[in-house]
Structure formats: structure tokens, C-alpha cells
Scaffold this motif. Structure first.
Motif, short mmCIF file in Angstrom:
data_model
loop_
_atom_site.label_atom_id
_atom_site.label_comp_id
_atom_site.label_asym_id
_atom_site.label_seq_id
_atom_site.Cartn_x
_atom_site.Cartn_y
_atom_site.Cartn_z
N PRO A 108 0.81 -1.22 0.00
CA PRO A 108 0.00 0.00 0.00
C PRO A 108 0.85 1.27 0.00
O PRO A 108 0.40 2.31 -0.49
CB PRO A 108 -0.84 -0.13 1.27
CG PRO A 108 -0.10 -1.08 2.14
CD PRO A 108 0.55 -2.04 1.20
N VAL A 109 2.06 1.20 0.53
CA VAL A 109 2.95 2.37 0.50
C VAL A 109 3.36 2.66 -0.94
O VAL A 109 3.36 3.83 -1.37
CB VAL A 109 4.19 2.15 1.40
CG1 VAL A 109 5.19 3.29 1.22
CG2 VAL A 109 3.77 2.03 2.86
N ARG A 110 3.73 1.62 -1.68
CA ARG A 110 4.09 1.81 -3.09
C ARG A 110 2.92 2.40 -3.87
O ARG A 110 3.09 3.29 -4.70
CB ARG A 110 4.51 0.48 -3.71
CG ARG A 110 5.88 -0.02 -3.27
CD ARG A 110 6.37 -1.14 -4.19
NE ARG A 110 7.69 -1.60 -3.82
CZ ARG A 110 7.92 -2.61 -2.99
NH1 ARG A 110 6.90 -3.27 -2.45
NH2 ARG A 110 9.15 -2.96 -2.69
N GLU A 111 1.72 1.87 -3.62
CA GLU A 111 0.54 2.39 -4.31
C GLU A 111 0.28 3.85 -3.95
O GLU A 111 -0.07 4.66 -4.82
CB GLU A 111 -0.68 1.52 -3.97
CG GLU A 111 -0.58 0.11 -4.51
CD GLU A 111 -1.70 -0.79 -4.01
OE1 GLU A 111 -2.41 -0.38 -3.07
OE2 GLU A 111 -1.85 -1.91 -4.55
N ALA A 112 0.47 4.21 -2.69
CA ALA A 112 0.27 5.59 -2.26
C ALA A 112 1.31 6.51 -2.90
O ALA A 112 0.99 7.63 -3.33
CB ALA A 112 0.35 5.68 -0.73
#
Length: 230
Positions: A58-62
């Protein structure tokens, strides 16, 4: 199941994964908008994941979403960096684009806004009042958030989703800049917002367009003082 519920489709609820993705995105965006992360600082995916207590996905997506909004940049062999503040020329370019879109959006809002839209616009202007005389960082951040909400509501009320979406993507640049320098501009900005709201409420398309144009030109002048003081 109760009788009145029979035959109704089940309510849709956000999947846990979707809720997590949104919460991580919002948390990262707030850090960037509040300048808790210095411009140019390198962003560690692993470090952010540990701090937010989530996996790296989710960090990469954010980060990908924040890159699309211009809040972070990706460099070869360096990963993600906090986007630098806009230079003077980039700020002028940004306002050139806003001046092409927002006066038109205000004129369309004067013509197309519903009664609910007009109430929302008036409410957004009034919501800025408590922060106008504050001199704290928190007060100005709250003011900036309401300012973004007002401009977004006007754009949406105009009925052109492409204009509204484009302005939403641009606004992060302006408010990151304004939160960083925090000049005492809230009080005069509020009076300009009231003029725009008055013209929209009066169904005065030409007046709303003119009021928005004057506001943006004045806003550009005020923000440019930050460079003059460097």
C-alpha cells in the motif's frame, strides 16, 4: 432478514484492502502537504511501511498516486523523493493554467449550481472565519484545507468533471507552497471568496468569472512575495 429488507440488494462496503490503501494514501499525503517531510528528502518505502505499520504494497501504491499529483518525484537509482517547492516560473505557469480554468468554472457554477451547491459554497466561506485571525501553523493549515474545499466545490458545481478533476490535481501544488511559507493572507482572501460566492448565489456568471479572476491574480501576487523575500 426482515420483510422490508427482502428483495433489496446487499449493501456494498469497502473491502478491507481498499480501506487500507486509502488510509495509507491519506496519511502519506497529509505528511507531504503539511511539509512534515522536507522538500527533496528521500522516501524509504520500507521506512514508511514500518512507521505506518503496514506492508510495503500500500505504501508503493500511495507513492504512485502522490507522484501523479506532483507531491513526490521518482528518480533513477534514487527512488522516490519529496517534490521540491515550485520555483517562481513554475508557480507562474500554474497560475496561468488556473486562470484559464477557474474563472470559467465559477461562471458555470453561477449558471449550473444547485441550491445545495450554493449552500455548500457559502458554508465553505464561513468555515474559514475561525482560522482567519489565527497565527499558528494549525490555524493556517485549517484555513488552507477549507480554501481547497471551496475551490473544489465551485469547480464541481460548474458541471464539468474534467475541469474539476484537473483543478483537484493542481491544488496540491499550491497548498503545499502556501503551507510552507504561510504569509498572512487569510483575511484578504476571505473577502475575495465572499465576492465570488455572492456572484454565484446571484446567478451572475460574468460577475463570478470576474471575481474569480481578480482573486487568482491577487493570490498570485501575494505568493510571489515569498520569492521576493528570499
Amino acid at each position: 432478514m426482515r420483510d422490508q429488507d427482502q428483495g433489496r440488494p446487499p449493501r456494498l462496503r469497502p473491502a478491507p484492502r481498499l480501506m487500507l490503501r486509502e488510509s495509507v494514501y491519506e496519511a502519506l499525503k497529509r505528511l507531504l502537504m503539511d511539509n512534515a517531510l522536507e522538500p527533496g528528502a528521500r522516501l524509504s518505502i520500507d521506512g514508511l511501511a514500518r512507521e505506518l505499520q503496514v506492508s510495503q504494497t500500500p505504501v508503493r501504491e500511495a507513492l504512485f498516486r502522490c507522484e501523479a499529483e506532483g507531491l513526490v518525484v521518482r528518480r533513477p537509482n534514487a527512488g522516490y523523493l519529496v517534490a521540491p517547492l515550485l520555483g517562481r516560473d513554475a508557480l507562474l505557469d500554474l497560475y496561468d493554467l488556473r486562470l484559464l480554468l477557474e474563472p470559467t468554472a465559477a461562471a458555470r457554477a453561477a449558471t449550473n449550481a444547485t441550491d445545495r451547491d450554493r449552500r455548500d459554497i457559502d458554508d465553505a466561506v464561513r468555515a474559514m472565519a475561525p482560522a482567519v485571525h489565527g497565527d499558528s501553523y494549525q490555524a493556517y493549515r485549517e484555513f488552507a484545507e477549507e480554501d481547497a474545499k471551496l475551490h473544489g466545490t465551485i469547480a464541481s458545481a460548474g458541471g464539468n468533471p474534467l475541469i474539476a478533476d484537473t483543478l483537484d490535481r493542481l491544488r496540491a501544488h499550491v497548498h503545499t507552497y502556501r503551507l510552507y511559507f504561510r504569509h498572512g493572507i487569510a483575511e484578504v482572501t476571505t473577502s475575495e471568496h465572499e465576492a465570488i460566492s455572492d456572484r454565484i448565489r446571484a446567478h451572475d456568471a460574468a460577475g463570478a468569472e470576474q471575481a474569480m479572476r481578480a482573486h487568482l491574480e491577487n493570490s498570485r501576487t501575494r505568493l510571489l512575495t515569498a520569492y521576493d523575500q528570499d
